[in-house]
Write a protein that holds these residues in place. Structure first.
Motif, mmCIF file in Angstrom:
data_model
loop_
_atom_site.group_PDB
_atom_site.id
_atom_site.type_symbol
_atom_site.label_atom_id
_atom_site.label_comp_id
_atom_site.label_asym_id
_atom_site.label_seq_id
_atom_site.Cartn_x
_atom_site.Cartn_y
_atom_site.Cartn_z
ATOM 1 N N GLU A 217 -91.129 52.716 -64.667
ATOM 2 C CA GLU A 217 -92.229 53.608 -64.360
ATOM 3 C C GLU A 217 -92.085 54.122 -62.933
ATOM 4 O O GLU A 217 -92.107 53.340 -61.977
ATOM 5 C CB GLU A 217 -93.572 52.896 -64.533
ATOM 6 N N VAL A 218 -91.943 55.418 -62.809
ATOM 7 C CA VAL A 218 -91.848 56.043 -61.490
ATOM 8 C C VAL A 218 -93.131 56.796 -61.142
ATOM 9 O O VAL A 218 -93.327 57.192 -59.991
ATOM 10 C CB VAL A 218 -90.636 56.996 -61.419
ATOM 11 N N TYR A 219 -93.989 56.998 -62.154
ATOM 12 C CA TYR A 219 -95.278 57.652 -61.945
ATOM 13 C C TYR A 219 -96.381 56.653 -62.274
ATOM 14 O O TYR A 219 -96.444 56.115 -63.371
ATOM 15 C CB TYR A 219 -95.413 58.882 -62.843
ATOM 16 N N TYR A 220 -97.261 56.400 -61.282
ATOM 17 C CA TYR A 220 -98.318 55.405 -61.442
ATOM 18 C C TYR A 220 -99.464 55.784 -60.511
ATOM 19 O O TYR A 220 -99.233 56.246 -59.390
ATOM 20 C CB TYR A 220 -97.787 54.005 -61.117
ATOM 21 N N PRO A 221 -100.721 55.594 -60.950
ATOM 22 C CA PRO A 221 -101.861 56.104 -60.179
ATOM 23 C C PRO A 221 -101.972 55.606 -58.744
ATOM 24 O O PRO A 221 -102.459 56.327 -57.873
ATOM 25 C CB PRO A 221 -103.074 55.651 -61.004
ATOM 26 N N THR A 222 -101.543 54.367 -58.486
ATOM 27 C CA THR A 222 -101.729 53.821 -57.145
ATOM 28 C C THR A 222 -100.549 54.111 -56.213
ATOM 29 O O THR A 222 -100.589 53.727 -55.045
ATOM 30 C CB THR A 222 -101.959 52.298 -57.194
ATOM 31 N N TYR A 223 -99.516 54.782 -56.733
ATOM 32 C CA TYR A 223 -98.378 55.109 -55.876
ATOM 33 C C TYR A 223 -98.724 56.273 -54.945
ATOM 34 O O TYR A 223 -99.256 57.294 -55.400
ATOM 35 C CB TYR A 223 -97.170 55.520 -56.712
ATOM 36 N N ARG A 242 -86.846 57.807 -66.603
ATOM 37 C CA ARG A 242 -88.137 57.812 -65.914
ATOM 38 C C ARG A 242 -89.273 57.661 -66.915
ATOM 39 O O ARG A 242 -89.241 58.214 -67.999
ATOM 40 C CB ARG A 242 -88.313 59.118 -65.143
ATOM 41 N N SER A 243 -90.271 56.880 -66.533
ATOM 42 C CA SER A 243 -91.472 56.751 -67.339
ATOM 43 C C SER A 243 -92.668 56.673 -66.401
ATOM 44 O O SER A 243 -92.524 56.699 -65.177
ATOM 45 C CB SER A 243 -91.400 55.504 -68.237
ATOM 46 N N GLY A 244 -93.843 56.581 -66.992
ATOM 47 C CA GLY A 244 -95.037 56.466 -66.171
ATOM 48 C C GLY A 244 -96.289 56.656 -67.007
ATOM 49 O O GLY A 244 -96.238 57.088 -68.157
ATOM 50 N N GLY A 261 -104.615 59.645 -64.163
ATOM 51 C CA GLY A 261 -104.826 58.532 -63.238
ATOM 52 C C GLY A 261 -105.989 58.808 -62.308
ATOM 53 O O GLY A 261 -107.128 58.943 -62.731
ATOM 54 N N ARG A 262 -105.697 58.928 -61.034
ATOM 55 C CA ARG A 262 -106.713 59.266 -60.033
ATOM 56 C C ARG A 262 -106.676 60.750 -59.703
ATOM 57 O O ARG A 262 -107.054 61.170 -58.603
ATOM 58 C CB ARG A 262 -106.500 58.423 -58.774
ATOM 59 N N GLY A 263 -106.194 61.530 -60.672
ATOM 60 C CA GLY A 263 -106.068 62.968 -60.469
ATOM 61 C C GLY A 263 -104.760 63.365 -59.844
ATOM 62 O O GLY A 263 -104.512 64.548 -59.586
ATOM 63 N N ASN A 264 -103.882 62.366 -59.621
ATOM 64 C CA ASN A 264 -102.633 62.607 -58.901
ATOM 65 C C ASN A 264 -101.396 62.554 -59.798
ATOM 66 O O ASN A 264 -100.274 62.559 -59.306
ATOM 67 C CB ASN A 264 -102.477 61.567 -57.779
ATOM 68 N N MET A 265 -101.582 62.515 -61.126
ATOM 69 C CA MET A 265 -100.445 62.388 -62.031
ATOM 70 C C MET A 265 -100.423 63.508 -63.053
ATOM 71 O O MET A 265 -101.441 63.824 -63.663
ATOM 72 C CB MET A 265 -100.508 61.063 -62.812
ATOM 73 N N HIS A 266 -99.235 64.100 -63.244
ATOM 74 C CA HIS A 266 -99.008 65.067 -64.313
ATOM 75 C C HIS A 266 -97.575 64.833 -64.791
ATOM 76 O O HIS A 266 -96.625 65.381 -64.224
ATOM 77 C CB HIS A 266 -99.212 66.507 -63.823
ATOM 78 N N ILE A 267 -97.446 63.974 -65.808
ATOM 79 C CA ILE A 267 -96.122 63.541 -66.260
ATOM 80 C C ILE A 267 -95.610 64.527 -67.311
ATOM 81 O O ILE A 267 -96.234 64.698 -68.360
ATOM 82 C CB ILE A 267 -96.191 62.115 -66.835
ATOM 83 N N PRO A 268 -94.477 65.180 -67.048
ATOM 84 C CA PRO A 268 -94.002 66.221 -67.965
ATOM 85 C C PRO A 268 -93.508 65.661 -69.299
ATOM 86 O O PRO A 268 -92.919 64.584 -69.361
ATOM 87 C CB PRO A 268 -92.857 66.882 -67.185
ATOM 88 N N GLU A 269 -93.735 66.443 -70.348
ATOM 89 C CA GLU A 269 -93.358 66.055 -71.701
ATOM 90 C C GLU A 269 -91.864 65.806 -71.842
ATOM 91 O O GLU A 269 -91.431 65.025 -72.697
ATOM 92 C CB GLU A 269 -93.810 67.147 -72.663
ATOM 93 N N GLU A 270 -91.065 66.435 -71.003
ATOM 94 C CA GLU A 270 -89.617 66.313 -71.105
ATOM 95 C C GLU A 270 -89.132 64.864 -70.938
ATOM 96 O O GLU A 270 -88.035 64.519 -71.375
ATOM 97 C CB GLU A 270 -88.926 67.196 -70.047
#
Length: 278
Positions: A217-223, A242-244, A261-270
Motif C-alpha cells: 500500500e502506497v496510498y493511505y489516509p494518514t500518509y 502499488r495498492s492503497g 480517506g481524509r479527502g487526500n486520496m484518489h487512487i486511479p483505477e489503472e
C-alpha cells in the motif's frame, strides 16, 4: 478513468456498515472498484459480491490478516480472493480465531473483575452471524454502558500496553504470504509505515518479496506527502505493484471516508490491472 478503494471493513469484522451498504456508498461516490478486506475472515465476501452484482462497482474479494514479524504486528492484505477459496481462508485463520475467543473470555473476566459490567453474551446478541468480537466491540460496549467513550477505552482498559487486553498470538507473516499465493490471490503489505519503523520496511521487504509478496500500500489516509513519496519509491525499488485504500470502518473511524480517506486520496483505477499482473 475512475477511482478505487482497496481497503475497507464491514460489520463482519470491526466496521459498522454491512457489505451491501459499502457497495451502496461506493456506487454513490462513483467508485469503479471496492475491496472488502475484513480482519482475518472471508465471511462477508459472499454478501459483498452479491450486492455488487447489479452495480457498476467491481467487488474485489479480500481479507486483512494479522501477523507477527518479530516484535512487530504486520498486516497483510490478500486481494482477488475468489469464492472457491472463502472456505480455505476460514480454515487458515481457524487457530487464530480460537485464540481470539480465549482472549475475549479473558478480557471479559478482567473487565468484570475491574468493575465493568460487560458481557460477551450481550455483545453477541446484537452481532448475530457476524463472526468474532474484537476490541472495537468491547470499546463500543463500554461506551454504550456509559463507562467511557470509544477512544478512551482503547487508550486505557483496552490498551495493549498497560491495559487489561492481552493480544493472542497472531499468524506467521511469511506463512501468511505463502498461503495467499497458494489460493491465487495477491499478498499486499498493508500500511507499511504505520506498522513498521521506516528503517525496518526495506529489511522486511528483502525477506517478504522472496516469499511471494506482490504489492504494498502506497496510498493511505494518514500518509503525508513525504511518506507517500517514500512508499512509491520503495515499491518501485522492490518491483512491487502499488495498492492503497481508505481503511474505512464506518462510524468506528468517523474521520475516514470511503474512497478518499481524509479527502487526500484518489487512487486511479489503472492500479487494478497492475495488481492483477502481480
Amino acid at each position: 478513468m475512475g477511482y478505487i478503494d482497496l481497503h475497507s471493513h464491514s460489520n463482519f469484522s470491526d466496521g459498522t456498515k454491512s457489505p451491501a451498504e459499502l457497495i451502496s456508498i461506493a456506487k454513490e461516490l462513483g467508485l469503479a472498484a471496492l475491496a472488502l478486506t475484513d480482519h482475518n475472515t472471508a465471511a462477508g465476501l459472499a454478501d459483498f459480491v452479491r450486492a455488487a452484482a447489479a452495480s457498476p462497482v467491481e467487488a474485489v474479494g479480500g481479507a486483512e490478516f494479522s501477523t507477527d514479524y518479530g516484535q512487530y504486528e504486520v498486516h497483510i492484505v490478500g486481494l482477488f480472493i475468489s469464492s472457491e477459496h472463502y472456505g480455505h481462508v476460514q480454515e487458515f485463520v481457524l487457530p487464530l480465531a480460537q485464540r481470539k475467543i480465549e482472549s475475549n473470555i479473558d478480557l471479559e473476566k478482567a473487565l468484570q473483575k475491574a468493575g465493568y459490567n460487560i458481557s460477551i453474551e450481550e455483545m453477541m446478541s446484537v452481532k448475530p452471524d457476524r463472526g468474532q468480537l474484537n476490541r472495537a466491540d468491547f470499546a463500543a460496549e463500554l461506551s454504550r454502558l456509559g463507562y467511557m467513550d470509544f477512544d478512551a477505552a482503547f487508550e486505557t482498559v483496552l490498551s495493549k500496553k498497560g491495559g487489561l487486553y492481552r493480544q493472542p498470538k497472531r499468524l506467521d507473516v511469511m506463512e501468511t504470504i505463502e498461503f495467499i499465493r497458494s489460493i491465487g490471490a495477491v499478498p499486499v503489505l498493508a500500511h507499511p509505515y504505520l506498522s513498521l519503523p521506516a528503517e525496518e520496511v526495506e529489511t522486511f521487504l528483502e525477506h517478504a518479496v522472496g516469499r511471494g509478496l506482490g504489492a504494498m500500500e502506497v496510498y493511505y489516509p494518514t500518509y503525508d506527502a513525504a511518506t507517500e513519496t517514500l512508499a512509491l519509491r520503495t515499491a518501485a525499488k522492490f518491483s512491487l505493484a502499488r495498492s492503497g485504500g481508505s481503511d474505512y470502518h464506518g462510524g468506528r473511524k468517523p474521520d475516514i471516508s470511503l474512497g478518499t480517506g481524509r479527502g487526500n486520496m484518489h487512487i486511479p483505477e489503472e492500479l487494478l490491472e497492475e495488481l492483477r499482473s502481480a
